[in-house]
Design a protein around this motif. Structure first.
Motif, mmCIF file in Angstrom:
data_model
loop_
_atom_site.group_PDB
_atom_site.id
_atom_site.type_symbol
_atom_site.label_atom_id
_atom_site.label_comp_id
_atom_site.label_asym_id
_atom_site.label_seq_id
_atom_site.Cartn_x
_atom_site.Cartn_y
_atom_site.Cartn_z
ATOM 1 N N HIS A 1 2.374 2.488 13.062
ATOM 2 C CA HIS A 1 2.442 3.898 12.675
ATOM 3 C C HIS A 1 3.754 4.184 11.959
ATOM 4 C CE1 HIS A 1 5.373 5.286 15.722
ATOM 5 N NE2 HIS A 1 4.812 4.386 16.504
ATOM 6 N N THR A 2 3.714 5.195 11.106
ATOM 7 C CA THR A 2 4.927 5.655 10.416
ATOM 8 C C THR A 2 5.613 6.698 11.288
ATOM 9 O OG1 THR A 2 3.808 7.488 9.299
ATOM 10 C CG2 THR A 2 3.828 5.344 8.153
ATOM 11 N N LYS A 3 6.783 7.123 10.834
ATOM 12 C CA LYS A 3 7.466 8.254 11.455
ATOM 13 C C LYS A 3 6.727 9.531 11.062
ATOM 14 C CE LYS A 3 11.353 7.596 9.359
ATOM 15 N NZ LYS A 3 12.731 7.622 8.857
ATOM 16 N N LEU A 4 6.998 10.611 11.771
ATOM 17 C CA LEU A 4 6.493 11.926 11.408
ATOM 18 C C LEU A 4 7.370 12.449 10.279
ATOM 19 C CD1 LEU A 4 4.383 14.085 12.200
ATOM 20 C CD2 LEU A 4 6.172 15.123 13.605
ATOM 21 N N LEU A 5 6.746 12.858 9.177
ATOM 22 C CA LEU A 5 7.485 13.249 7.977
ATOM 23 C C LEU A 5 7.254 14.707 7.615
ATOM 24 C CD1 LEU A 5 6.452 10.205 5.728
ATOM 25 C CD2 LEU A 5 8.504 10.425 7.144
ATOM 26 N N GLY A 6 8.283 15.318 7.036
ATOM 27 C CA GLY A 6 8.166 16.641 6.447
ATOM 28 C C GLY A 6 8.115 16.511 4.943
ATOM 29 N N ILE B 1 6.512 1.019 6.487
ATOM 30 C CA ILE B 1 6.372 0.148 7.657
ATOM 31 C C ILE B 1 5.812 -1.192 7.207
ATOM 32 C CG2 ILE B 1 6.125 2.004 9.332
ATOM 33 C CD1 ILE B 1 3.072 1.609 9.221
ATOM 34 N N GLU B 2 6.078 -2.219 7.998
ATOM 35 C CA GLU B 2 5.541 -3.553 7.730
ATOM 36 C C GLU B 2 4.870 -4.071 8.983
ATOM 37 O OE1 GLU B 2 8.361 -6.222 5.962
ATOM 38 O OE2 GLU B 2 8.933 -4.780 4.441
ATOM 39 N N LYS C 1 -1.693 -11.746 6.160
ATOM 40 C CA LYS C 1 -0.504 -11.632 5.305
ATOM 41 C C LYS C 1 0.200 -10.316 5.622
ATOM 42 C CE LYS C 1 -2.302 -14.540 1.753
ATOM 43 N NZ LYS C 1 -2.028 -15.046 0.470
ATOM 44 N N PRO C 2 1.527 -10.296 5.543
ATOM 45 C CA PRO C 2 2.251 -9.059 5.842
ATOM 46 C C PRO C 2 1.786 -7.899 4.948
ATOM 47 C CG PRO C 2 3.764 -10.903 5.646
ATOM 48 C CD PRO C 2 2.418 -11.397 5.194
ATOM 49 N N ILE C 3 1.656 -6.736 5.572
ATOM 50 C CA ILE C 3 1.265 -5.508 4.871
ATOM 51 C C ILE C 3 2.483 -4.599 4.843
ATOM 52 C CG2 ILE C 3 -0.216 -3.460 4.956
ATOM 53 C CD1 ILE C 3 -2.230 -5.216 6.587
ATOM 54 N N LEU D 1 0.833 -1.194 0.000
ATOM 55 C CA LEU D 1 0.000 0.000 0.000
ATOM 56 C C LEU D 1 0.869 1.245 0.000
ATOM 57 C CD1 LEU D 1 -2.412 -1.159 2.854
ATOM 58 C CD2 LEU D 1 -2.714 -1.493 0.395
ATOM 59 N N VAL D 2 0.457 2.246 -0.786
ATOM 60 C CA VAL D 2 1.159 3.526 -0.837
ATOM 61 C C VAL D 2 0.109 4.620 -0.719
ATOM 62 C CG1 VAL D 2 2.659 5.046 -2.177
ATOM 63 C CG2 VAL D 2 2.931 2.565 -2.356
ATOM 64 N N ILE D 3 0.367 5.568 0.169
ATOM 65 C CA ILE D 3 -0.545 6.686 0.372
ATOM 66 C C ILE D 3 0.292 7.954 0.507
ATOM 67 C CG2 ILE D 3 -0.618 6.273 2.864
ATOM 68 C CD1 ILE D 3 -3.579 7.219 2.802
#
Length: 172
Positions: free
Chosen positions: A130-135, A142-143, A73-75, A52-54
């Motif tokens: 959760h992902t990291k906080l991004l700029g 993440i998996e 299944k792994p995401i 998945l990509v967002i």
């Protein structure tokens, strides 16, 4: 996404479906990121299972409010911040919450969790991943695996963003 872009994508998908018939094996093909003239991020998807990509942009929008995956299944999920504003002013993350989590209460606690990039320690049991906080210009992958079918809410926990940056991960 405007109507003209939607029609073009539908025609392309139909063409790809017709041309792929009869082939025994094809490698998954990722669609390229597209940005409309209004600056909105177009959703990026992959034909690979559970990849998945967002995207998040400087207008406080995710490129989609619905993601789908297969249970057990792994995401692999990638968040791309396609804007230009640094994370201190327009940071984005993606937090997948347990079903039934009170999103507003979670966001209130996240507001006070600047030291942990707006991931409240007291709410760890409510968080699946959760992902990291991004700029602007950054991305994080993440998996994780969700074994139980259901609808899992996702939000950006940066202060004030949840109102516009939320959706659901449907696990079938």
């Amino acid at each position: 996404m405007n109507t003209k872009t939607k029609i073009s994508l539908l025609i392309l998908m139909g063409f790809l479906t017709i041309t792929s018939c009869g082939k025994k094996e094809t490698a998954p093909v990722e669609e390229q990121t597209e940005t409309s003239t209004e600056g909105e991020a177009a959703p990026v998807t992959s034909t690979a299972e559970n990849v998945l990509v967002i995207e998040g942009n400087d207008q406080m929008q995710f490129s989609t409010n619905e993601l789908k995956a297969v249970a057990g299944k792994p995401i692999t999920l990638t968040l791309k911040h396609v804007g230009k504003i640094p994370k201190e002013a327009m940071g984005h993350n993606l937090v997948i919450l347990q079903e039934g989590t009170d999103q507003a209460a979670f966001a209130l606690k996240a507001n006070d969790a600047k030291a942990t990039d707006f991931i409240p320690e007291s709410e760890k049991a409510s968080i699946i991943a959760h992902t990291k906080l991004l700029g602007g210009g950054e991305e994080d992958t993440i998996e994780f695996t969700i074994d139980k079918k259901g609808s899992y809410p996702f939000i950006c926990s940066f202060p004030g963003h949840m109102a516009m940056m939320k959706g659901v991960l449907i696990v079938e």
